[in-house]
Design a protein around this motif. Structure first.
Motif, short mmCIF file in Angstrom:
data_model
loop_
_atom_site.label_atom_id
_atom_site.label_comp_id
_atom_site.label_asym_id
_atom_site.label_seq_id
_atom_site.Cartn_x
_atom_site.Cartn_y
_atom_site.Cartn_z
N GLU A 42 0.82 -1.21 0.00
CA GLU A 42 0.00 0.00 0.00
C GLU A 42 0.86 1.27 0.00
OE1 GLU A 42 -3.55 2.04 2.72
OE2 GLU A 42 -2.99 -0.08 2.99
N LYS A 43 1.89 1.27 0.82
CA LYS A 43 2.76 2.44 0.91
C LYS A 43 3.43 2.74 -0.43
CE LYS A 43 6.69 4.27 3.62
NZ LYS A 43 7.68 4.39 2.52
N ARG A 44 3.92 1.70 -1.11
CA ARG A 44 4.60 1.89 -2.39
C ARG A 44 3.64 2.34 -3.48
NH1 ARG A 44 8.42 4.10 -4.92
NH2 ARG A 44 9.18 3.01 -6.77
N ILE A 45 2.43 1.79 -3.49
CA ILE A 45 1.42 2.22 -4.47
C ILE A 45 1.12 3.71 -4.30
CG2 ILE A 45 -0.99 1.97 -5.18
CD1 ILE A 45 0.64 -0.34 -6.13
N PHE A 46 0.99 4.14 -3.04
CA PHE A 46 0.72 5.55 -2.76
C PHE A 46 1.88 6.42 -3.26
CE2 PHE A 46 0.82 9.27 0.10
CZ PHE A 46 -0.44 9.78 -0.16
N GLU A 47 3.11 5.99 -3.02
CA GLU A 47 4.28 6.75 -3.47
C GLU A 47 4.33 6.84 -5.00
OE1 GLU A 47 7.33 5.62 0.22
OE2 GLU A 47 7.47 4.57 -1.71
N LEU A 48 3.99 5.76 -5.67
CA LEU A 48 4.00 5.76 -7.13
C LEU A 48 2.94 6.70 -7.69
CD1 LEU A 48 4.56 1.96 -7.87
CD2 LEU A 48 6.16 3.83 -8.32
N LEU A 49 1.78 6.71 -7.07
CA LEU A 49 0.72 7.61 -7.51
C LEU A 49 1.13 9.08 -7.30
CD1 LEU A 49 -2.43 5.72 -6.16
CD2 LEU A 49 -1.80 6.07 -8.56
N GLN A 50 1.79 9.35 -6.20
CA GLN A 50 2.31 10.71 -5.97
C GLN A 50 3.34 11.09 -7.03
OE1 GLN A 50 3.57 10.36 -1.78
NE2 GLN A 50 2.10 11.97 -1.30
N GLU A 51 4.20 10.15 -7.39
CA GLU A 51 5.20 10.41 -8.43
C GLU A 51 4.53 10.69 -9.77
OE1 GLU A 51 8.12 7.35 -8.77
OE2 GLU A 51 8.61 7.37 -6.62
N ILE A 52 3.49 9.93 -10.08
CA ILE A 52 2.76 10.16 -11.34
C ILE A 52 2.16 11.55 -11.34
CG2 ILE A 52 0.74 9.45 -12.67
CD1 ILE A 52 1.32 6.57 -11.76
N LYS A 53 1.54 11.94 -10.23
CA LYS A 53 0.92 13.27 -10.13
C LYS A 53 1.96 14.37 -10.30
CE LYS A 53 -1.85 16.15 -6.97
NZ LYS A 53 -0.87 17.20 -6.67
N LEU A 54 3.09 14.27 -9.62
CA LEU A 54 4.12 15.29 -9.72
C LEU A 54 4.71 15.36 -11.12
CD1 LEU A 54 5.95 14.74 -6.31
CD2 LEU A 54 4.54 16.69 -6.96
N ASN A 55 4.87 14.20 -11.74
CA ASN A 55 5.39 14.17 -13.10
C ASN A 55 4.42 14.84 -14.08
OD1 ASN A 55 5.47 12.33 -15.89
ND2 ASN A 55 7.50 12.83 -15.09
#
Length: 359
Positions: A42-55
């Motif tokens: 769950e933590k990693r999925i959240f981090e990846l979604l944040q990275e997608i948003k920032l990108n």
């Protein structure tokens, strides 16, 4: 995109580029990614979604014209509508909505990802592309079993995507001192057909009228035309200090063609420049990607040869004859601007919808 938009090829691509001795390793890692990616962290999925948003936010500021073009094209083409949902402003809103209430969305996301994987990665759906020498291709088949694909997914009706029947002129405000200004329409709805001559038209507009009017006089960092075989004709500007003035340039592009009367020597230069863009050297990777694009789009060698002959035979009269095509953009064009708040609000009467994009 297929020439018949009722038969779109929507594909997910997994690819690898390797040295010859490591072809088997490439299949191993492709299989790991496809079949053994874990969606339970769950933590990693959240981090990846944040990275997608920032990108996405970084791209909106640096590459805003691409997003604005996607918005315009999504109102004109079913294939472009898919692209917008997968990589455009619609996708950005989708990611933001998930992150806003991630705890509530997490379990449905996990289930959806696993179902999507099972549905997509099957032998029935598989199309393989290989770019390399004959000796390596001869050993290619022995590594295929390393892709652990299901025989077939359960029958599932594809969800349809529709183009909005009423076009909107949109503006999206971001924190920027400049804007990205786009406008386009579907020329086939006005009875025009695609021809290689349109590629020469694009070059003339880009290097002459638009460059002088929007880049040199208007101060934008860049400007260009998109004309493709699927019927889309659009203009875009890059890091543009103007909005209304650039729209005015787009709407009067047809006048430049009305008065177009270049001699044969000048036309030959335009044709040579167009052909040079067609025949530029490609890397092995680019050859494979171009081959894929032609295959899934249904573009044959005959289509490419016909396009080439049309380019070579283009005359000044042909270009002048496209004045009517460009004039249609005044009445039928759909616009999108991403950029500076003050510039957008100065001309808010142009837009049906103005939205603060990045919070």
């Amino acid at each position: 995109e297929s020439p018949n938009e009722e038969n779109l090829n929507v594909r997910l691509r997994a690819r690898a580029k390797v040295l010859e001795p490591h072809l088997g390793v490439a299949f191993h890692y492709l299989n790991e990614i496809i079949n053994h990616s874990m969606f339970t962290d769950e933590k990693r999925i959240f981090e990846l979604l944040q990275e997608i948003k920032l990108n996405l936010e970084m791209r909106l500021n640096q590459d805003g014209h691409s997003f604005a073009l996607m918005r315009v094209h999504s109102q004109l083409s079913l294939a472009a509508k898919y692209e917008e949902k997968l990589d455009g402003i619609d996708f950005y809103h989708f990611i933001c909505s998930i992150l806003k209430d991630f705890d509530h969305h997490y379990k449905p996301i996990l289930e959806a990802l696993e179902k999507t994987r099972q549905h997509i990665f099957t032998k029935r759906n598989l199309v393989l592309t290989f770019t390399g020498n004959q000796d390596l291709f001869d050993s290619f088949g022995e590594f295929l079993p390393r892709l652990e694909l299901n025989e077939s997914a359960e029958n599932r009706k594809d969800q349809s995507t529709e183009i909005s029947g009423t076009g909107e002129n949109e503006a999206y405000i971001i924190s920027s001192g400049v804007s990205y200004v786009t406008k386009g329409y579907h020329y086939q709805t006005s009875g025009y057909e695609y021809s290689g001559k349109l590629k020469v038209l694009k070059r003339i507009l880009d290097l002459n009228y638009l460059w002088n009017s929007v880049r040199v006089k208007g101060g934008a960092y860049g400007v260009g035309t998109v004309i493709n075989r699927w019927g889309i004709c659009s203009f875009f500007s890059y890091r543009d200090p103007n909005v209304a003035g650039t729209f005015n340039v787009y709407d009067h592009a047809y006048e430049h063609l009305t008065n177009f009367n270049e001699d044969q020597q000048t036309m030959t230069k335009y044709i040579i420049g167009t052909i040079a863009g067609q025949d530029r050297p490609l890397s092995d990777r680019e050859k494979g990607e171009q081959s894929d694009a032609h295959y899934f789009s249904g573009i044959t060698f005959g289509d490419l040869e016909k396009e080439r002959q049309e380019i070579l035979s283009t005359t000044a009269e042909d270009i002048k004859g496209y004045a009517g095509l460009l004039k249609e953009i005044i009445e039928h064009g759909r616009a999108c601007v991403i950029g500076n708040k003050d510039k957008i609000n100065e001309h808010k009467e142009v837009f049906d919808k103005i939205t603060e994009l990045i919070s």
